[in-house]
Motif scaffolding. Structure first.
Motif, short mmCIF file in Angstrom:
data_model
loop_
_atom_site.label_atom_id
_atom_site.label_comp_id
_atom_site.label_asym_id
_atom_site.label_seq_id
_atom_site.Cartn_x
_atom_site.Cartn_y
_atom_site.Cartn_z
N PHE A 143 -2.03 69.93 15.78
CA PHE A 143 -2.84 68.93 16.48
C PHE A 143 -4.32 69.18 16.22
O PHE A 143 -5.11 68.23 16.08
CB PHE A 143 -2.55 68.94 17.98
CG PHE A 143 -1.35 68.13 18.37
CD1 PHE A 143 -1.45 66.76 18.56
CD2 PHE A 143 -0.12 68.74 18.54
CE1 PHE A 143 -0.33 66.01 18.91
CE2 PHE A 143 1.01 68.00 18.90
CZ PHE A 143 0.89 66.62 19.08
N GLY A 144 -4.71 70.45 16.14
CA GLY A 144 -6.09 70.77 15.81
C GLY A 144 -6.46 70.32 14.41
O GLY A 144 -7.56 69.79 14.18
N LEU A 145 -5.54 70.52 13.46
CA LEU A 145 -5.78 70.07 12.09
C LEU A 145 -5.89 68.54 12.03
O LEU A 145 -6.74 67.99 11.31
CB LEU A 145 -4.65 70.55 11.17
CG LEU A 145 -4.57 72.04 10.89
CD1 LEU A 145 -3.33 72.36 10.05
CD2 LEU A 145 -5.82 72.54 10.19
N LYS A 146 -5.03 67.87 12.79
CA LYS A 146 -5.08 66.41 12.84
C LYS A 146 -6.41 65.94 13.43
O LYS A 146 -6.99 64.94 12.97
CB LYS A 146 -3.92 65.88 13.69
CG LYS A 146 -3.80 64.36 13.70
CD LYS A 146 -3.43 63.82 12.33
CE LYS A 146 -3.21 62.32 12.38
NZ LYS A 146 -2.84 61.76 11.06
N PHE A 147 -6.89 66.68 14.43
CA PHE A 147 -8.18 66.38 15.04
C PHE A 147 -9.29 66.47 13.98
O PHE A 147 -10.18 65.61 13.88
CB PHE A 147 -8.45 67.36 16.18
CG PHE A 147 -9.22 66.77 17.33
CD1 PHE A 147 -10.10 65.72 17.15
CD2 PHE A 147 -9.06 67.29 18.61
CE1 PHE A 147 -10.80 65.17 18.21
CE2 PHE A 147 -9.75 66.76 19.68
CZ PHE A 147 -10.63 65.71 19.49
N SER A 154 -13.18 59.58 10.21
CA SER A 154 -14.06 58.73 11.00
C SER A 154 -15.48 58.73 10.42
O SER A 154 -16.13 57.68 10.34
CB SER A 154 -14.10 59.19 12.45
OG SER A 154 -12.83 59.07 13.06
N LEU A 155 -15.95 59.89 10.01
CA LEU A 155 -17.27 59.98 9.40
C LEU A 155 -17.32 59.19 8.10
O LEU A 155 -18.31 58.54 7.78
CB LEU A 155 -17.64 61.45 9.16
CG LEU A 155 -17.94 62.29 10.40
CD1 LEU A 155 -18.13 63.75 10.01
CD2 LEU A 155 -19.18 61.76 11.12
N ALA A 156 -16.21 59.26 7.36
CA ALA A 156 -16.17 58.55 6.07
C ALA A 156 -16.15 57.04 6.25
O ALA A 156 -16.58 56.29 5.36
CB ALA A 156 -14.93 58.99 5.29
N GLY A 167 -12.72 53.68 17.19
CA GLY A 167 -12.61 53.88 18.63
C GLY A 167 -11.16 53.87 19.10
O GLY A 167 -10.76 54.69 19.93
N THR A 168 -10.38 52.96 18.57
CA THR A 168 -8.97 52.86 18.95
C THR A 168 -8.20 54.11 18.53
O THR A 168 -7.36 54.62 19.29
CB THR A 168 -8.33 51.62 18.27
OG1 THR A 168 -9.04 50.46 18.67
CG2 THR A 168 -6.86 51.48 18.67
N ARG A 169 -8.48 54.59 17.34
CA ARG A 169 -7.79 55.79 16.84
C ARG A 169 -8.14 57.01 17.70
O ARG A 169 -7.27 57.83 18.01
CB ARG A 169 -8.18 56.03 15.38
CG ARG A 169 -7.65 54.98 14.42
CD ARG A 169 -8.19 55.20 13.02
NE ARG A 169 -7.77 56.47 12.47
CZ ARG A 169 -8.30 57.03 11.38
NH1 ARG A 169 -9.28 56.42 10.74
NH2 ARG A 169 -7.84 58.18 10.93
N LYS A 175 -5.15 60.71 24.00
CA LYS A 175 -3.95 60.73 24.84
C LYS A 175 -2.92 61.70 24.28
O LYS A 175 -2.26 62.42 25.05
CB LYS A 175 -3.35 59.32 24.91
CG LYS A 175 -4.20 58.31 25.67
CD LYS A 175 -3.53 56.94 25.68
CE LYS A 175 -4.37 55.93 26.44
NZ LYS A 175 -3.76 54.56 26.43
N MET A 176 -2.79 61.74 22.98
CA MET A 176 -1.84 62.65 22.34
C MET A 176 -2.20 64.11 22.63
O MET A 176 -1.32 64.94 22.87
CB MET A 176 -1.80 62.41 20.83
CG MET A 176 -1.17 61.09 20.43
SD MET A 176 -1.39 60.70 18.67
CE MET A 176 -0.55 62.10 17.88
#
Length: 205
Positions: A143-147, A154-156, A167-169, A175-176
């Motif tokens: 989950f940390g890697l996914k973060f 997002s930066l890209a 924002g939706t992602r 929540k996950m």
């Protein structure tokens, strides 16, 4: 949101990160198994610190309760931290996986070199609690890697056409992480009970 079924469903959404998490942990085990020189000294220092803490706990009253508190809070705090610290490009989860894998590989290899059997080390010392604890730590790091991956993507996309979806992602992933943190703590609680009772009795028996 905190249902176990939601936790399982969320893990299916981060399959790629889970694979990478497992591979990094495996690489760490391999590196610890063959470690020499500065790396070996680093691992010895890590183990010495754990040994000193263990000795202090052995000298107190209600040893198993003390071990339970140390194991649970140490693992739970670090695992939840590694989920959210993944926001910094996933660097901490990578380091966490490699170091924990190296310590495990080094300890098993060194202990076997000193005459202990593989059965005693793995089946008695690791399997009872590790069958829960190790996968949970790998999941937390995933989950940390996914973060971290979400941060980078997002930066890209800040200047791209898909920026409206960012924002939706983030909301969905937030929540996950709450669900993941909840079940990681619960499962590590169970693992700590097993390690401070069954594993403790088997290793000292």
């Amino acid at each position: 949101m905190l249902k176990f079924s939601a936790f399982m469903r969320d893990m299916s959404k981060i399959r790629g990160a889970l694979v990478w998490s497992f591979l990094l942990f495996a690489v760490g085990i391999g590196a610890g198994w063959v470690s020499t020189g500065p790396l070996e000294q680093l691992l010895l220092n890590q183990i010495e610190g754990l040994r000193q803490v263990s000795q202090q706990l052995e000298q107190g009253g209600n040893v198993q309760w003390n071990f339970f508190l140390l194991i649970f809070f140490n693992n739970a705090i670090k695992s939840v931290l590694v989920i959210y610290a993944g926001i910094f490009f996933g660097i901490l989860p990578i380091v966490f996986l490699l170091i924990n894998g190296m310590v495990l590989g080094f300890v098993v290899h060194t202990t076997m070199n000193h005459g202990a059997s593989f059965f005693d080390i793995v089946v008695k010392g690791l399997l009872p609690h590790g069958i829960i604890e190790i996968p949970v730590i790998i999941i937390a790091c995933a989950f940390g890697l996914k973060f971290g991956g979400l941060t980078i993507s997002s930066l890209a996309q800040l200047g791209g056409e898909k920026r409206a979806l960012i924002g939706t992602r983030w909301k969905e992933f937030a929540k996950m992480t709450v669900t993941a943190s909840f079940w990681v703590v619960i499962l590590l609680f169970v693992a700590a009970i097993i390690e401070s009772t069954l594993t403790y009795a088997l290793v000292r028996g």
